[in-house]
Design an enzyme around this catalytic site. Sequence first.
Site, short mmCIF file in Angstrom:
data_model
loop_
_atom_site.label_atom_id
_atom_site.label_comp_id
_atom_site.label_asym_id
_atom_site.label_seq_id
_atom_site.Cartn_x
_atom_site.Cartn_y
_atom_site.Cartn_z
CG HIS A 58 29.93 26.17 -110.80
ND1 HIS A 58 30.67 25.66 -111.83
CD2 HIS A 58 28.91 25.30 -110.62
CE1 HIS A 58 30.13 24.53 -112.24
NE2 HIS A 58 29.06 24.28 -111.52
N GLY A 59 30.43 30.71 -109.82
CA GLY A 59 30.19 31.82 -108.90
C GLY A 59 31.32 32.82 -108.92
#
Lengths: 490, 341
Positions: A323-324
């Site tokens: 996700h990041g």
Amino acid sequence: MLFNSFQFLIFLPCVVSLFFLLPVRIRPYMLLGASYVFYMCWRPEYAILLVISTLVDFFSGKMMARHSKRARRVKYLVLSLATNLGLLFAFKYYDFFERSLFAITEIFGWGLHFPELNVLLPVGISFYTFQTLSYTIDIFRNKMEPETNIFKFALYVSFFPQLVAGPIERPANLLPQLDCKSRFDYDLAVEGLRLVLWGLFKKVVVADRLAQVVDNVYSAPENFSSIELIIATVAFAFQIYYDFSAYSDIAIGSARIIGIDLMQNFNRPYASQSIKEFWQRWHISLSTWFRDYVYIPLGGNRVTQYRRLVNVFVVFLVSGLWHGASWTFVVWGAIHGLYMVTEILLSPVKEQLLRVKRLSQSKYIVKFCRIFTTFILVNIAWVFFRADSFPDAFEVFKGVVFRCDVLQYANAASCVELIHRVFFSTANMCIIIFMVIFIEVMSLVDRRHGMKRMFIRFPLLIRWSIYVFLILAIMNLGVVKKEAFIYFQF
Amino acid sequence: MQLLKFMIKIIFLFVIVMLMQVLLRCVLFPSNALDGLSDNQESLVKAIDNIRAEKPNIIYLGDSVLNSVSKSDEDRRKLSVMIDDKINDRYDVVYFTHWAFTQREYFPLVKYMHRKGILNADDVIIIPINMRAFSNHWYYNPNWQFDDFREILDNENCFYKMFHRSITIFGKEMDAENQQKDESLMMPVMYDMKQVGVYKDFEGSDYKDYTDEKMKKKIVFHYMQGIDESFPLVMVLDDLCRFLKDNEICAVFYYTPVDYEICEQYVGMDFTKIISDKKAIITETVKRSGFDILDYSRLCTTDMFSWKDNIYPNEHLNEKGRKLLSERLATDMKSSGFVLD
């Protein structure tokens, strides 16, 4: 190109018209060109990455099919994995790991410093990387034959509706549909357009409005009280859901107009009764990808209980990192991993509890309690997902626990002040609450009776009134400060 | 055939929506009534329209300094309320304040109010000048651009009123704000006229606490940029002053107080020099149109600021500071004849 832009409002009708006006054999090429135009509207140079992924995976797939020896096949699989994950690492994770390495080594006084790349994250790289990897892995597993037409494969990698934020499609579902042989189907087109409209409404009117509330509080959590932080966190839960599901709706709707069926990505996740169920309903295309390409190869359920728990935890940790490139996302994944592990460990106890006569009789109360608990657990994890940093996340938790002064809101003036501090105005709050209820009721109706069937049964006047209402709401209540879709950053 | 039917229906729906929009904006809600429901910046425009009904003699513009109250204050009156209490009852003072507003926002606001007859030749307008605003980090800060606000003020034609929201929502480039943010992180941070780093080396979550090193960097980041006459905000200020002069509007400018003590403690006398140079440029610009600036920049001692409530040094005042500034401003306005005692 953003879905909520004039560019797309012109682009989509043009693509649809051309698609049905052109001969069938030309359609895939036209769609491929359109998909690259769609992507290159942002940063044209980043289309090179798409081309590299496409060429390497097409070549790897072909070579794997040509060789029956496992060692050779592994070589080409490694080539595909190394290229795709290498690009992903370089553009998304390198700077993050460099900074983390520096921070860790600094503790020991070494301070290892490598030059930073400082490159802008290519939009959608995590999505198309996973999509194209599923192709080579499926060929390696002999689950499918390689695609012979490179242009069709290139279209599979870059198909514009789901290119930048999913759903992450599987080759077995999408590739056969890319022959583009479908004829124009009026009902499908209307259904697709309805989904596009619904998605735009959710994004522009509701998610972006919620974003203002969340940004306001999360930009300086130290200035807000317990109740304000809780409101903002719940608002974020709905913001990210509407934002991301809106993107999926528009993607699925756009593809449906031209007769291509994309997989469902959300299924009322906040109605889940457990974290496991939440992940069966939230970002379905990603969670099934991790299940099929990470969890099962790690041994899945066919290993010892201990190993299974470790596997589950690892999958969620990787999911967080996907996700990041930030430790807050890793922690978010780890929290969900812990939830899942705990749920597996407690499942015998839960089953025994459910057998207790009284509890089994009051099934609605039990159901409500389970939904409520799951929602709270998910929200606790969202704090790390949303906060800009660990200090901010801890500030939120600290504020929720220690700045809890309910009596402060005992009079009307304080309540009005709270509304203004969090929602800016009473009208804004009313719009948000009304819209959230409206969307949830519509989702419930859709689940119970099927929106499509309901719509067909409505008289024309009511159907069109709903369309006009949604469009006018977008035009008049849409939020001016434009927010990119949250999942673009992944 | 089906495709044609589909296209015709879409066009028909489009026509109905356009007609409904015209009906909604021109007949059902001809004013900005709907805008009040939309978001902050349009509500502000609506607030200006409400000012018209109050027919004020004094209009006071400002940034967050006018609205901030320290966490520890017992007297929680804002600066604007304190000034209101000090000026004679016969004056109707209207405050129009918003965080991070500068001359760039005041100028279209002044033009709009003049166009609408709110601000006339006999009226007084008070315009604070916050020196921190004369820097790259403020002027180009992606969160402080207020483009929509300025556009709404500048565009009054019927088409724009009906469709500006849709145009703004769908008209921006992909990821424009994120790109702006990314670009702003690479913006140069200046020490006088020399670059000493980029934005991301001076800002962010690492700077949410105070150490000597961080304080020094925060002060450099916020105050130490030198400017010349070509700095965009100076040029806007020049245009604003000319407009006020041409329309014979009486304007009171003043420098917002700055925490000299703390800034000098961390960056030494360079701070005094750079701020003096900055003031010289600004003062000259204002004087060119025949206006004066009341200099309150050194009015307050460090114990009168409440910036520790925030994460960086700023001009927010606690009750002691607000009382002093409101008193001085009221006295100076009376002694200069802007208001009668």
